[in-house]
Every structure is written in structure tokens, then in C-alpha cells.
Design a protein around this motif. Structure first.
Motif, PDB file in Angstrom:
ATOM      1  N   VAL A   8       0.854  -1.189   0.000  1.00 45.77           N
ATOM      2  CA  VAL A   8       0.000   0.000   0.000  1.00 45.77           C
ATOM      3  C   VAL A   8       0.886   1.233   0.000  1.00 45.77           C
ATOM      4  O   VAL A   8       1.599   1.494   0.966  1.00 45.77           O
ATOM      5  N   ASP A   9       0.860   1.979  -1.089  1.00 50.56           N
ATOM      6  CA  ASP A   9       1.627   3.220  -1.156  1.00 50.56           C
ATOM      7  C   ASP A   9       1.002   4.112  -2.214  1.00 50.56           C
ATOM      8  O   ASP A   9       0.693   3.646  -3.310  1.00 50.56           O
ATOM      9  N   ASP A  10       0.811   5.377  -1.889  1.00 48.75           N
ATOM     10  CA  ASP A  10       0.185   6.298  -2.838  1.00 48.75           C
ATOM     11  C   ASP A  10       1.158   6.829  -3.883  1.00 48.75           C
ATOM     12  O   ASP A  10       0.737   7.435  -4.856  1.00 48.75           O
ATOM     13  N   ALA A  31      -0.812  -4.805  -5.182  1.00 48.16           N
ATOM     14  CA  ALA A  31      -0.401  -3.436  -4.874  1.00 48.16           C
ATOM     15  C   ALA A  31      -1.583  -2.488  -5.082  1.00 48.16           C
ATOM     16  O   ALA A  31      -2.254  -2.537  -6.112  1.00 48.16           O
ATOM     17  N   VAL A  32      -1.813  -1.645  -4.068  1.00 46.45           N
ATOM     18  CA  VAL A  32      -2.908  -0.679  -4.129  1.00 46.45           C
ATOM     19  C   VAL A  32      -2.397   0.699  -3.725  1.00 46.45           C
ATOM     20  O   VAL A  32      -1.362   0.819  -3.078  1.00 46.45           O
ATOM     21  N   ALA A  33      -3.160   1.740  -4.076  1.00 44.00           N
ATOM     22  CA  ALA A  33      -2.691   3.115  -3.929  1.00 44.00           C
ATOM     23  C   ALA A  33      -3.094   3.811  -2.634  1.00 44.00           C
ATOM     24  O   ALA A  33      -2.607   4.894  -2.356  1.00 44.00           O
ATOM     25  N   ASN A  34      -3.984   3.208  -1.843  1.00 49.81           N
ATOM     26  CA  ASN A  34      -4.407   3.910  -0.621  1.00 49.81           C
ATOM     27  C   ASN A  34      -4.964   2.939   0.410  1.00 49.81           C
ATOM     28  O   ASN A  34      -5.207   1.764   0.118  1.00 49.81           O
ATOM     29  N   GLY A  35      -5.190   3.460   1.600  1.00 52.49           N
ATOM     30  CA  GLY A  35      -5.642   2.641   2.710  1.00 52.49           C
ATOM     31  C   GLY A  35      -7.019   2.040   2.520  1.00 52.49           C
ATOM     32  O   GLY A  35      -7.270   0.896   2.906  1.00 52.49           O
ATOM     33  N   ILE A  53       2.502  -4.247   3.671  1.00 53.97           N
ATOM     34  CA  ILE A  53       3.508  -3.183   3.685  1.00 53.97           C
ATOM     35  C   ILE A  53       2.760  -1.899   3.390  1.00 53.97           C
ATOM     36  O   ILE A  53       2.114  -1.777   2.352  1.00 53.97           O
ATOM     37  N   THR A  54       2.849  -0.946   4.303  1.00 55.45           N
ATOM     38  CA  THR A  54       2.097   0.291   4.116  1.00 55.45           C
ATOM     39  C   THR A  54       2.941   1.535   4.361  1.00 55.45           C
ATOM     40  O   THR A  54       3.820   1.546   5.220  1.00 55.45           O
ATOM     41  N   ASN A  55       2.647   2.532   3.611  1.00 58.87           N
ATOM     42  CA  ASN A  55       3.186   3.868   3.813  1.00 58.87           C
ATOM     43  C   ASN A  55       2.331   4.540   4.886  1.00 58.87           C
ATOM     44  O   ASN A  55       1.257   4.038   5.220  1.00 58.87           O
ATOM     45  N   VAL A  82       6.476   1.786   6.039  1.00 63.37           N
ATOM     46  CA  VAL A  82       7.466   2.482   5.218  1.00 63.37           C
ATOM     47  C   VAL A  82       7.205   3.980   5.355  1.00 63.37           C
ATOM     48  O   VAL A  82       6.061   4.424   5.256  1.00 63.37           O
ATOM     49  N   ASP A  83       8.262   4.736   5.596  1.00 67.12           N
ATOM     50  CA  ASP A  83       8.096   6.180   5.707  1.00 67.12           C
ATOM     51  C   ASP A  83       9.342   6.872   5.187  1.00 67.12           C
ATOM     52  O   ASP A  83      10.393   6.253   5.040  1.00 67.12           O
ATOM     53  N   ASP A  84       9.220   8.162   4.965  1.00 67.53           N
ATOM     54  CA  ASP A  84      10.337   8.969   4.489  1.00 67.53           C
ATOM     55  C   ASP A  84      11.261   9.302   5.657  1.00 67.53           C
ATOM     56  O   ASP A  84      10.790   9.645   6.748  1.00 67.53           O
TER      57      ASP A  84
END
Length: 124
Positions: A8-10, A31-35, A53-55, A82-84
């Protein structure tokens, strides 16, 4: 049977990179773009996921909100956050059993984190 991983990551490039690395490792990846899409995928899957795995910063439903909802529905499902790196120390508190890898991360770090969580999830 290959482990199933929900990514999951935008950010399309990050999502594609993670999915590609894991697919190349032999995992089955969705793989998807949002929660919200992640919740739909997790709840509607005929075969469950072995890892998410999520942002964190995503429109609509943040990673922290997704984690809370996933934990309610699938309490034993391993999650990798996952984060910046620029946000290190500024993310909402996550449960202590959810590790975070920071972008930019190496492919090796991603593979190691995934393998460790999958092993832990299987009780190995």
C-alpha cells in the motif's frame, strides 16, 4: 505456495518498486494506492495475506489508521511500515511490533525486513 503480500503506497513509483522487488523474489503481490483500497483488498481476499507493507502519509486513510483497522480485523497479520527518512520521529505512534524502514531504503533492507516478518508470522 508463495507468501501473499499487500503493498500500500500512494506514490506510484515506490509502490511499483516494492511490488517488483517482491515479485522477483517469488512472492505473490497485490499493490494498491491507498488505505481504503487496502482494506477492501484484505477483507475481500479469497486467500488471506501473509504481510502488509504500508506507507503512512496517504490520502483518505493514513497508514496509522490502516494499521488500526487491520489489527482489528486481522490481529496476527504482520505489518511493515514504510516512511520517508525526513519524517523519522514525527510519525504517529505505531504498535511496537510494527517495524519501520525509511525511504530511501535499499532493496536488501526491504527483502530482509519482509523475510523477517514472514518468518516471525509463521512462528519460525
Amino acid at each position: 505456495m508463495a507468501s501473499r503480500i499487500l503493498v500500500v503506497d500512494d506514490e506510484p513509483m515506490v509502490r511499483a518498486l516494492i511490488a517488483r522487488v517482491l515479485t522477483d523474489e517469488g512472492y505473490e503481490v497485490v499493490a494498491v494506492a491507498n488505505g481504503r483500497a487496502a482494506l477492501d483488498a484484505a477483507r475481500g481476499a479469497k486467500a488471506g495475506f501473509d504481510l502488509i507493507i504500508t506507507n503512512n502519509y496517504m490520502p483518505g486513510l493514513s497508514g496509522a489508521e490502516l494499521v488500526a483497522r487491520v489489527r482489528k480485523d486481522f490481529p496476527d497479520l504482520p505489518i511493515l511500515h514504510v516512511d520517508d527518512i525526513t519524517r523519522r520521529g514525527r510519525i504517529p505512534a505505531l504498535p511496537s511490533d510494527i517495524p519501520t524502514i525509511y525511504k530511501p531504503f535499499s532493496v536488501a533492507a526491504l527483502k530482509d525486513a519482509v523475510l523477517g516478518l514472514l518468518r516471525q508470522g509463521r512462528g519460525n
